[in-house]
Design a protein around this motif. Structure first.
Motif, PDB file in Angstrom:
ATOM      1  N   SER A 329      -3.397  -1.988  10.305  1.00 54.06           N
ATOM      2  CA  SER A 329      -2.661  -1.931  11.570  1.00 54.06           C
ATOM      3  C   SER A 329      -3.025  -3.076  12.514  1.00 54.06           C
ATOM      4  CB  SER A 329      -2.950  -0.597  12.264  1.00 54.06           C
ATOM      5  OG  SER A 329      -2.449  -0.594  13.576  1.00 54.06           O
ATOM      6  N   ASP A 347       8.284   0.131   4.228  1.00 55.88           N
ATOM      7  CA  ASP A 347       7.588   0.613   3.034  1.00 55.88           C
ATOM      8  C   ASP A 347       6.070   0.681   3.222  1.00 55.88           C
ATOM      9  OD1 ASP A 347      10.024   0.736   1.763  1.00 55.88           O
ATOM     10  OD2 ASP A 347       9.838  -1.242   0.832  1.00 55.88           O
ATOM     11  N   LYS A 348       5.608   0.522   4.455  1.00 55.34           N
ATOM     12  CA  LYS A 348       4.165   0.520   4.723  1.00 55.34           C
ATOM     13  C   LYS A 348       3.672   1.861   5.234  1.00 55.34           C
ATOM     14  CE  LYS A 348       2.854  -4.266   5.797  1.00 55.34           C
ATOM     15  NZ  LYS A 348       2.248  -5.140   6.815  1.00 55.34           N
ATOM     16  N   ASN A 349       2.445   2.193   4.813  1.00 53.95           N
ATOM     17  CA  ASN A 349       1.670   3.261   5.448  1.00 53.95           C
ATOM     18  C   ASN A 349       0.276   2.683   5.661  1.00 53.95           C
ATOM     19  OD1 ASN A 349       0.060   5.413   6.191  1.00 53.95           O
ATOM     20  ND2 ASN A 349       1.025   6.862   4.793  1.00 53.95           N
ATOM     21  N   GLU A 350      -0.041   2.394   6.928  1.00 55.94           N
ATOM     22  CA  GLU A 350      -1.258   1.640   7.230  1.00 55.94           C
ATOM     23  C   GLU A 350      -2.456   2.527   7.586  1.00 55.94           C
ATOM     24  OE1 GLU A 350       0.784  -2.444   8.994  1.00 55.94           O
ATOM     25  OE2 GLU A 350       0.240  -0.819  10.394  1.00 55.94           O
ATOM     26  N   ASN A 351      -2.318   3.837   7.495  1.00 54.25           N
ATOM     27  CA  ASN A 351      -3.427   4.710   7.899  1.00 54.25           C
ATOM     28  C   ASN A 351      -4.648   4.519   7.010  1.00 54.25           C
ATOM     29  OD1 ASN A 351      -2.280   6.027  10.142  1.00 54.25           O
ATOM     30  ND2 ASN A 351      -1.141   7.429   8.807  1.00 54.25           N
ATOM     31  N   HIS A 352      -4.450   4.516   5.701  1.00 56.12           N
ATOM     32  CA  HIS A 352      -5.549   4.404   4.746  1.00 56.12           C
ATOM     33  C   HIS A 352      -6.273   3.070   4.908  1.00 56.12           C
ATOM     34  CE1 HIS A 352      -7.271   4.192   0.529  1.00 56.12           C
ATOM     35  NE2 HIS A 352      -7.504   5.465   0.801  1.00 56.12           N
ATOM     36  N   ASP A 384      -1.768  -6.498   1.739  1.00 52.37           N
ATOM     37  CA  ASP A 384      -0.888  -5.331   1.650  1.00 52.37           C
ATOM     38  C   ASP A 384      -0.101  -5.423   0.344  1.00 52.37           C
ATOM     39  OD1 ASP A 384       0.350  -7.619   2.749  1.00 52.37           O
ATOM     40  OD2 ASP A 384       2.060  -6.414   3.408  1.00 52.37           O
ATOM     41  N   LYS A 388       4.490   2.536   0.098  1.00 52.48           N
ATOM     42  CA  LYS A 388       4.579   3.994   0.079  1.00 52.48           C
ATOM     43  C   LYS A 388       5.834   4.465  -0.656  1.00 52.48           C
ATOM     44  CE  LYS A 388       6.942   4.528   4.554  1.00 52.48           C
ATOM     45  NZ  LYS A 388       6.845   5.104   5.916  1.00 52.48           N
ATOM     46  N   ASP A 556      -6.973   5.593  12.881  1.00 56.23           N
ATOM     47  CA  ASP A 556      -5.762   5.509  12.080  1.00 56.23           C
ATOM     48  C   ASP A 556      -4.913   4.333  12.547  1.00 56.23           C
ATOM     49  OD1 ASP A 556      -4.439   6.280  14.409  1.00 56.23           O
ATOM     50  OD2 ASP A 556      -3.893   8.271  13.680  1.00 56.23           O
TER      51      ASP A 556
END
Length: 823
Positions: A329, A347-352, A384, A388, A556
């Motif tokens: 993030s 298409d991103k999930n940056e939490n992990h 990256d 997701k 997060d």
């Protein structure tokens, strides 16, 4: 802190000398005194060879085939291999291997006749020498070393059903491709006239058989190296198009490609394809493609808690870590030095990835020194690569994920100099003790080619397979481990060129045992050789505390303080330590030295030190939890740590002779504690299965005896009590780290050992049967620490004076690059 820094020996090349011919001993008679049993065994071998010959003569695929030669359990050593009399290169060459002591050989009816005739020539009666010892011919010894010769069949090639395959390939992350390894690469068609009639028929029937599968078949050659068997990706599409067969590697046209046609889910078609591949002798293995995942980590918001990300100090340099994940993030924007930019915003999930990166940037401020021991501050390179959704849009070709990873590592390292890559991703397959996954092979190659290290999470169990929490009772802990299922490390955590990390409980929670293995963490064994995982670190507790949650805080993607658990979150603590070591030491530090320093510092947690747990602890935490970088680089005056970074070359060894520290010598006996770590980068050849490591580099600490010989004084860590690890090959592999690129030995001498104060640190090597030492040698780093357990003796000063008197050039490792080319 006292100034007793780690010392690197600059002139270690002065201690290189010729390696004496160690030989392999005399031939062993595996049927000594039991001639009737040998005669039965001899005839059984002839019958087995005749069966294989008959199968070849009836085969519609030609007269070339492959067989599996299984050795006796006592014949695993190099000296017992049946390759000087029976399976010689000019008769029936060895083309690979499977499990330990399992050889794959290429046979024709003609070569089988030659071998059968040879077997018949062996003497049936036991021969004895003048001392009354069995003294067989080499031929009888090789026959006796063999347990069985069997055809290589479909059951050796795949371990899944047609129904399993159709269900698995329907998932978009697979790309729909089977991964098919061949025994030999078909040459270009225009060169087939150069082949023997048998080989031409072998390749021709393979191509024709694929064409007969019909429309919608796609065959692509997968990029591999010389140390792997040729690999094909084979897919059945819902298409009326003619079969496409590409047996040469094609260049990728774009980073992001179209998905292609839908996967054919007709079970009958898949059964036909798999049946052909299973029957054709050219096919070695058929595997389902791996699916990359983020481990099943848990993240929970901390209500009412806020945290301001600190800013980098102007003019100050920081260690660097590349986070290989789904993205990091912008909340960490000032710390992000470079982004790869593959995944679109949708298409991103940056939490992990943000949780991981925050631990590297501000882990100590959020969790304290006991959890995150390195100073806060770290430059982040955001690779990256894990979307997701729409996975096939990004990676339409088999193992395309690794093609992209390879390109990214090469470019990002060139731009930023980053060498530590946090890889908290796993594939939905457990590592196998009898093989080595394709994804681990690719990760090995990327790391070696680019001079980087991936820190890989060991993987998490699925939620319904989480173990009960580690108990205070050791026997109960063993029962829990014995009853657990599907919790071995996940690929590519078995990667031998890289480092894998399991998870430990935090120290400040009263509802779990401090520093015990977290109940969700996958564990070893992962390989037949060495230890996996390599290390362990705090990854949060699997059982939530009513006040402190999982015991590991981070942020997060929105900058909210969260707590979580997972081996994904144990890995960045180890990544940070290696990055700090790389940053603190001037110049370019070898991969072997970075690896060895962290392993050498590791300590097994107290909760796992009990004798009841000794045999299992290595599979849970590897060599233990590493110290922080300052602890590693700055020692105590009562100890000295010496680093030797060099190459072992053909026909040579390193022998460093020295005197034991005077303050640890009493009445002519040497007391104290010694720990010796060696990390090497030998050649790998994955065609040989569990025996893929082709050169074994060993280190010994030996003491001079009265007869002028040197006696080894250290044992491998985790050696069973009352044992020296044994002398049989299986014992040396299991307990002595034989063939492992990473080895650790130690011993405490509380009452002292004699009879002299003269010692030698020796680094030697052994090659596999049929393998050769590379022309450039094998790079290694050996680290020796000698210490006073009571922390009173001036060991550092004693050793420094002794080294100076011997003309040994020893300097602080952190500044050695000013005068040395290899660290």
């Amino acid at each position: 802190m006292a100034n007793s820094p780690v010392q690197i020996i600059l002139n270690s090349s002065d201690f290189i000398e010729a390696l004496e011919n160690q030989g392999g001993g005399h031939p062993k008679d595996f049927f000594s005194g039991d001639d009737a049993a040998f005669a039965v065994h001899q005839q059984a071998m002839i019958d087995q060879l005749e069966e294989i010959k008959n199968l070849q003569l009836m085969s519609s695929f030609g007269r070339v085939g492959y067989a599996k030669v299984t050795l006796q359990p006592g014949a695993l050593a190099k000296s017992h291999r049946p390759t000087s009399q029976l399976f010689k290169n000019d008769v029936a060459r060895v083309v690979g291997g499977g499990d330990l002591g399992e050889l794959f050989v290429e046979l024709t009816p003609q070569s089988i006749d030659i071998i059968s005739n040879k077997v018949e020539q062996a003497e049936v009666q036991t021969r004895y020498n003048t001392r009354g010892e069995a003294s067989p011919s080499k031929l009888r010894s090789e026959i006796g070393a063999i347990q069985e010769i069997a055809p290589y069949t479909e059951s050796d090639k795949r371990n899944f059903s047609v129904a399993d395959a159709v269900e698995w390939l329907a998932q978009p992350q697979t790309g729909g491709f089977y991964l098919v390894e061949l025994f030999e690469e078909p040459p270009a068609v225009q060169d087939w006239d150069l082949l023997s009639t048998e080989k031409r028929q072998l390749f021709n029937t393979f191509v024709e058989g694929l064409l007969e599968i019909g429309n919608g078949l796609v065959v692509l050659r997968i990029k591999q190296t010389k140390d792997t068997g040729p690999m094909l990706g084979i897919k059945l599409e819902n298409s009326g198009a003619q079969p496409v067969i590409k047996l040469k590697v094609a260049q990728r046209s774009t980073t992001k490609s179209q998905q292609g046609n839908e996967i054919n889910q007709n079970a009958e078609q898949h059964s036909r394809l798999l049946g052909f591949l299973g029957r054709h002798p050219l096919v070695k293995k058929i595997a389902l493609p791996p699916i990359v995942t983020q481990s099943d980590t848990v993240i929970s918001p901390r209500r009412g808690e806020t945290f301001t990300v600190p800013q980098p100090e102007t003019g100050r340099s920081y260690p660097k870590i590349c986070v290989v994940d789904g993205g990091v993030s912008q909340i960490l924007g000032p710390w992000i030095e470079e982004r790869w930019g593959l995944i679109s915003a949708n298409d991103k999930n940056e939490n992990h990835g943000s949780f991981i990166a925050t631990l590297a940037v501000a882990g100590k401020a959020l969790n304290g020194d006991a959890v995150c021991g390195e100073p806060d501050g770290c430059k982040i390179i955001d690779l990256d690569i894990f979307p997701k959704q729409n996975y096939r849009t990004y990676f339409p070709e088999p193992l395309g994920f690794f093609d992209e990873l390879e390109a990214a590592v090469q470019e990002l390292k060139a731009k930023t100099g980053v060498r530590i890559f946090n890889f908290s991703l796993n594939f939905s397959q457990h590592a196998s003790g009898t093989g080595y996954s394709l994804v681990a092979q690719r990760l090995d190659k990327i790391a070696e080619d680019n001079d980087v290290i991936f820190i890989v999470s060991a993987g998490n169990t699925r939620p319904h397979e989480v173990r009960r929490e580690w108990p205070a009772d050791n026997l109960e802990a063993l029962r829990i481990l014995a009853s657990s299922r599907n919790d071995t490390i996940k690929t590519p955590a078995e990667s031998c060129r890289n480092m894998s990390v399991s998870a430990l409980n935090p120290p400040h929670l009263d509802n779990v045992i401090a520093y015990a293995l977290s109940n969700y963490s996958c564990r070893g064994p992962g390989l037949r050789v060495g230890l996996k995982p390599d290390l362990a670190h705090i990854g949060g507790a699997g059982t939530r505390h009513t006040t402190h949650g999982y015991g590991l805080l981070s942020l997060d993607a929105n900058g909210v303080v969260v707590d979580g658990c997972g081996t994904s979150y144990a890995a960045p603590n180890v990544s940070k330590t290696l990055a700090c070591l790389d940053h603190a030491i001037e110049g370019v530090v070898s991969r072997e030295t970075l690896f060895a320093l962290s392993i050498h510092s590791a300590v097994v947690p107290d909760s796992l030190k009990h004798k009841d747990l000794k045999n299992i602890a290595k599979d849970l935490v590897g060599f233990g939890k590493p110290g922080n970088s300052q602890e590693i680089l700055n020692g105590d005056p009562s100890a000295i740590t010496l680093v030797f970074a060099n190459r072992i070359t053909n026909g040579n060894k390193m022998s460093f002779r020295f005197s034991w520290p005077a303050s640890l010598v009493h009445d002519g006996k040497c007391r104290g504690h010694a720990r010796l770590t060696i990390v090497s980068t030998p050649e790998f050849d994955y065609r040989y299965g569990a025996e893929f490591v082709r050169v074994n580099v060993e280190a010994y600490l030996r003491q001079l005896q009265d007869d002028d010989s040197y006696l080894g004084r250290l044992h491998a860590v985790y050696t069973p009590d009352g044992s020296d690890g044994g002398q049989k090959e299986k014992d040396l592999i299991e307990h002595g780290f034989k063939w492992s690129p990473v080895k650790v030995y130690e011993k405490t001498f509380p009452r002292g050992v004699g009879p002299t104060t003269e010692w030698s640190l020796d680094v030697e090597y052994l090659t596999r049967d049929g393998a050769r030492m590379p022309a450039a040698g094998v790079p290694f780093t050996a680290i020796l620490t000698i210490s006073d357990p009571g922390k009173q003796a001036p060991v550092f000063n004693d050793m420094r004076q002794m080294l100076t008197s011997l003309g040994v050039q020893a300097v602080d490792i952190q500044t050695a690059a000013r005068v040395s080319t290899r660290i």
